[in-house]
Each structure stands twice: as structure tokens, then as C-alpha cells.
Design an enzyme around this catalytic site. Structure first.
Site, PDB file in Angstrom:
ATOM      1  N   TYR A  81       0.801  -1.232   0.000  1.00 34.94           N
ATOM      2  CA  TYR A  81       0.000   0.000   0.000  1.00 34.94           C
ATOM      3  C   TYR A  81       0.829   1.275   0.000  1.00 34.94           C
ATOM      4  CZ  TYR A  81      -3.690  -3.320   1.052  1.00 34.94           C
ATOM      5  OH  TYR A  81      -4.564  -4.378   0.985  1.00 34.94           O
ATOM      6  N   HIS A  98      -8.421   2.290  -5.490  1.00 37.90           N
ATOM      7  CA  HIS A  98      -7.637   1.320  -4.722  1.00 37.90           C
ATOM      8  C   HIS A  98      -6.166   1.622  -4.911  1.00 37.90           C
ATOM      9  CE1 HIS A  98     -11.202  -0.995  -3.932  1.00 37.90           C
ATOM     10  NE2 HIS A  98     -11.511  -0.879  -5.209  1.00 37.90           N
TER      11      HIS A  98
HETATM   12  C1  DQA Z   1      -7.633  -1.784  -1.041  1.00 35.76           C
HETATM   13  C2  DQA Z   1      -7.697  -3.208  -1.613  1.00 35.76           C
HETATM   14  C3  DQA Z   1      -8.590  -4.084  -0.760  1.00 35.76           C
HETATM   15  O1  DQA Z   1      -8.607  -5.407  -1.296  1.00 35.76           O
HETATM   16  C4  DQA Z   1      -8.068  -4.168   0.657  1.00 35.76           C
HETATM   17  O2  DQA Z   1      -8.939  -4.933   1.452  1.00 35.76           O
HETATM   18  C5  DQA Z   1      -7.830  -2.828   1.253  1.00 35.76           C
HETATM   19  C6  DQA Z   1      -7.221  -1.789   0.427  1.00 35.76           C
HETATM   20  C7  DQA Z   1      -6.608  -0.915  -1.797  1.00 35.76           C
HETATM   21  O3  DQA Z   1      -6.657   0.307  -1.641  1.00 35.76           O
HETATM   22  O4  DQA Z   1      -5.748  -1.434  -2.524  1.00 35.76           O
HETATM   23  O5  DQA Z   1      -8.044  -2.602   2.444  1.00 35.76           O
HETATM   24  O6  DQA Z   1      -8.907  -1.183  -1.176  1.00 35.76           O
END
Ligand code: DQA
Length: 150
Positions: free
Chosen positions: A28, A105
Site C-alpha cells: 500500500y 484502490h
Molecule cells: C484496497 C484493496 C482491498 O482489497 C483491501 O482490502 C484494502 C485496500 C486498496 O486500496 O488497494 O483494504 O482497497
């Protein structure tokens, strides 16, 4: 002279996004949520738009915020976190919102575990930005500015 209020974007952050920067940084990134919100505000301001932000680990809080946005807020940017993959309540709330909705995302869920490949939010989103890290939020603001301008 009173200036008219600027159009407002509601930025919604779902489960576990409060610990961005510390949370699995290899997936992330190291940008914190506060930095993402600040960058989104700066980009929005360049388009003469305001940003309201809410983060919650409870899907009902996000539903309440979306319902409260109806007729009041001009657009929504939402990263629901894991709610993306199962929260039909958020799907239904977004379906009732009349303005543009951009799903963001940080990672690319389609390149990850199979359970992340389904988004219940995508069918009610105007568009989705995934896999571009924190930059995806600024691109979402640009997209909203473009969509509101039309
Ligand atoms: C997310 C992707 C989701 O699968 C995950 O559960 C998240 C973050 C992303 O920003 O990449 O919490 O939304």
C-alpha cells in the site's frame, strides 16, 4: 462580498485505511491517510473544489455518510478497503447517489488473491482507479473535475 460555496467531493476511506503508511507498505506504500487527504485537498483546490473526508472501520458509518451526501455533495471518491468485496449496503447507498462516484484502490485487487477480484462497488461507480498507489486519489480528483465540468 459573499462567495458562493465551492462544489464538494466526499472522500470516503473504509476499513484499515487509518493505518496507511504502516500497513503492509510493500503493497500500500508509505504515504499516510492524512497525506493522501491533504494531497487530494490541494488538487481539488486547484479545480476550485472542496473535500470532506471520513474514515471508518464500520460499513454503516460509510452508508450514513453517503446518504447524508445526497443532494448536498457533488461527487464521491471511495476506497472502501475490504468492504469493496462484500458490502452490498455500500453498493445500495452509492446507487442512490446522483453524482459521479470514483472507486480508488492503492493496490490492484485484480492482480491479488481471487477473493479481491470481485468489487460490489464497481457496478455503481462511474469509474475505478486501481494500482497507482496514492497518486490514484489525485487522478480521481482530476476525473471528478472533468466530469462535473461537462
Ligand atoms: C484496497 C484493496 C482491498 O482489497 C483491501 O482490502 C484494502 C485496500 C486498496 O486500496 O488497494 O483494504 O482497497
Amino acid at each position: 462580498m459573499t462567495s458562493s460555496p465551492r462544489p464538494t467531493i466526499l472522500l470516503l476511506s473504509g476499513a484499515n485505511l487509518a493505518i496507511l503508511g504502516e500497513r503492509e507498505p510493500e503493497i500500500y506504500g508509505t504515504t499516510t491517510l492524512a497525506e493522501i487527504v491533504e494531497r487530494s485537498r490541494v488538487r481539488a483546490s486547484a479545480h476550485d473544489l472542496d473535500v470532506e473526508h471520513l474514515q471508518s472501520n464500520h460499513d454503516g458509518d460509510l452508508v450514513d455518510a453517503i446518504l447524508h451526501a445526497r443532494g448536498r455533495v457533488d461527487a464521491i471518491i471511495v476506497n472502501p478497503g475490504a468492504f469493496t468485496h462484500y458490502a452490498w449496503s455500500i453498493h445500495d447507498a452509492l446507487a442512490s447517489f446522483e453524482g459521479p462516484v470514483i472507486e480508488v484502490h492503492l493496490s490492484n485487487p485484480n492482480a491479488r488473491e481471487p477473493w479481491r477480484h470481485t468489487s460490489v462497488v464497481s457496478p455503481v461507480a462511474t469509474g475505478t482507479i486501481a494500482g497507482l498507489g496514492a497518486a490514484g486519489y489525485e487522478l480521481a480528483v482530476d476525473a471528478i473535475a472533468e466530469l462535473l465540468d461537462r
